[in-house]
Design a protein around this motif. Structure first.
Motif, PDB file in Angstrom:
ATOM      1  N   GLN A 250       0.828  -1.191   0.000  1.00 27.21           N
ATOM      2  CA  GLN A 250       0.000   0.000   0.000  1.00 27.21           C
ATOM      3  C   GLN A 250       0.871   1.252   0.000  1.00 27.21           C
ATOM      4  N   ARG A 262     -12.670 -10.884  -1.438  1.00 27.31           N
ATOM      5  CA  ARG A 262     -13.743 -10.318  -2.252  1.00 27.31           C
ATOM      6  C   ARG A 262     -13.425  -8.861  -2.561  1.00 27.31           C
ATOM      7  N   VAL A 263     -14.236  -8.310  -3.458  1.00 27.06           N
ATOM      8  CA  VAL A 263     -14.172  -6.878  -3.763  1.00 27.06           C
ATOM      9  C   VAL A 263     -15.457  -6.244  -3.276  1.00 27.06           C
ATOM     10  N   THR A 264     -15.351  -5.107  -2.611  1.00 24.23           N
ATOM     11  CA  THR A 264     -16.529  -4.427  -2.071  1.00 24.23           C
ATOM     12  C   THR A 264     -17.322  -3.762  -3.196  1.00 24.23           C
ATOM     13  N   GLU A 268     -12.981  -1.756  -3.331  1.00 18.46           N
ATOM     14  CA  GLU A 268     -11.825  -2.096  -2.503  1.00 18.46           C
ATOM     15  C   GLU A 268     -11.649  -3.614  -2.436  1.00 18.46           C
ATOM     16  N   LEU A 269     -10.406  -4.020  -2.174  1.00 16.74           N
ATOM     17  CA  LEU A 269     -10.087  -5.432  -2.021  1.00 16.74           C
ATOM     18  C   LEU A 269     -10.083  -5.789  -0.537  1.00 16.74           C
ATOM     19  N   VAL A 270     -10.779  -6.871  -0.189  1.00 12.35           N
ATOM     20  CA  VAL A 270     -10.821  -7.334   1.196  1.00 12.35           C
ATOM     21  C   VAL A 270      -9.880  -8.540   1.319  1.00 12.35           C
ATOM     22  N   ARG A 272      -7.971 -11.318   4.027  1.00 15.86           N
ATOM     23  CA  ARG A 272      -7.858 -11.941   5.346  1.00 15.86           C
ATOM     24  C   ARG A 272      -6.383 -12.181   5.610  1.00 15.86           C
ATOM     25  N   GLU A 292     -10.252  -8.874   9.025  1.00 17.59           N
ATOM     26  CA  GLU A 292     -10.095  -8.613   7.602  1.00 17.59           C
ATOM     27  C   GLU A 292      -9.600  -7.186   7.385  1.00 17.59           C
ATOM     28  N   THR A 294      -9.368  -4.069   4.578  1.00 20.87           N
ATOM     29  CA  THR A 294      -9.916  -3.534   3.337  1.00 20.87           C
ATOM     30  C   THR A 294      -8.899  -2.582   2.722  1.00 20.87           C
ATOM     31  N   SER A 296      -7.874   0.006  -0.327  1.00 18.34           N
ATOM     32  CA  SER A 296      -8.435   0.849  -1.387  1.00 18.34           C
ATOM     33  C   SER A 296      -7.452   1.101  -2.516  1.00 18.34           C
TER      34      SER A 296
END
Length: 320
Positions: A250, A262-264, A268-270, A272, A292, A294, A296
């Motif tokens: 990041q 998953r993607v929100t 955004e990418l989530v 774990r 988790e 998140t 961006s």
């Protein structure tokens, strides 16, 4: 014995009148084609400020100061790429703009897969074939309120040869079609890929491919603007990141390593996070799973692919 010198590939220019007619028929409001520019995105950002309409599209035969994410620059020989920027003025909530790179990626992936190349998406903005980058997307907001105005740009390598690739992990459409024709035949496939730009069997009609990509772009835009969930389903189907073990770097060099879940709805990418190594002194008592995270924005490295990959075909590991 030395290999014969390869002839420069034939790279015909766009037939601008025919291309313009085709794109207007698809629903684009204004079609602009230039021989050479610094950055199509920068040009359309300026045009947006001058009132250019929704679905204005700009194509360049050559771009000499192309911009990627995080200020990266790139260039390529004239007419060797598909270089496109589109101005969109969608009537959507501003928080949905983060999914525009994802929606654009669906259009690119579907068009490439239609030519027999097993491409997949890497969150948030790269089109990959295995661990090789074929295309990238850059989305820039001109304004967010009262109605968004956003420039969506992408560059896709069409017929770059091995010796023209800007970085080792790049690739082009004709190189990948040659590899597919070689069907994993080792060095023979690599040699075929090296000569791909001059081989009619794996060559690509750049103008026809451009129209196909932008046809799919318009379709994805239509579904995205109306909230049609099928475009989200398509992204999940095509995204190699989801289900993979990843490292996300990041801004500020912060990293998170774990499984991409998953993607929100806002893009955004989530992730774990992976459990830390407890070391030899750890007890056998279970611990709560890590919360988790998140993300961006960030650069993703695939450490281990998702089982099956897009369409069950196996996503490439170690994507850059």
């Amino acid at each position: 014995m030395t290999s014969p010198r390869r002839a420069a590939p034939s790279r015909p220019p766009f037939d601008v009148p025919r291309l313009t007619e085709s794109l207007l028929d698809l629903g684009f409001a204004d079609v602009r084609v230039v021989d050479r520019t610094g950055s199509t995105n920068s040009d359309l950002v300026a045009a947006a400020g001058e009132g250019a309409p929704d679905l204005t599209v700009l194509l360049a035969e050559e771009q000499v100061a192309g911009r990627g994410r995080l200020g990266r620059t790139w260039s390529a020989p004239a007419r060797s790429q598909l270089i496109v920027s589109v101005l969109v003025r969608p009537a959507v909530a501003p928080d949905r703009l983060g999914t525009l790179p994802l929606v654009t990626g669906v259009a690119l992936a579907e068009a490439v897969r239609g030519l027999g190349v097993d491409a997949a998406l890497k969150w948030p903005n790269d089109l990959m074939v295995g661990d090789r980058k074929l295309a990238g997307v850059l989305v820039e907001a001109v304004q967010v309120t009262p109605r968004p105005a956003v420039v969506v740009g992408f560059g896709l390598n069409v017929d770059l040869r091995e010796d023209e690739l800007p970085v080792p992990h790049a690739t082009s459409l004709v190189l990948e079609r040659a590899r597919a024709e070689g069907d994993g035949a080792g060095d023979a496939a690599g040699d075929a890929a090296g000569d791909a730009a001059g081989d009619a069997a794996v060559g690509v009609d750049r103008q026809a491919f451009t129209v196909e990509v932008l046809r799919r772009f318009v379709d994805c835009q239509r579904r995205w603007r109306t909230g049609d969930a099928t475009v989200d389903d398509d992204y999940r189907r095509l995204c190699a990141t989801l289900g993979s073990e990843v490292t996300v770097t990041q801004p500020g060099d912060r990293t998170v390593r774990g499984t991409a879940l998953r993607v929100t709805p806002t893009g955004e990418l989530v992730v774990r996070p992976a459990a830390a190594d407890p070391g030899p002194a750890a007890t056998t008592h279970s611990t709560a799973p890590a919360a988790e995270v998140t993300v961006s924005a960030g650069d993703v490295t695939h450490l281990r692919p998702a089982t099956g990959g897009p369409d069950g075909g196996g996503a490439g590991a170690h994507a850059r």
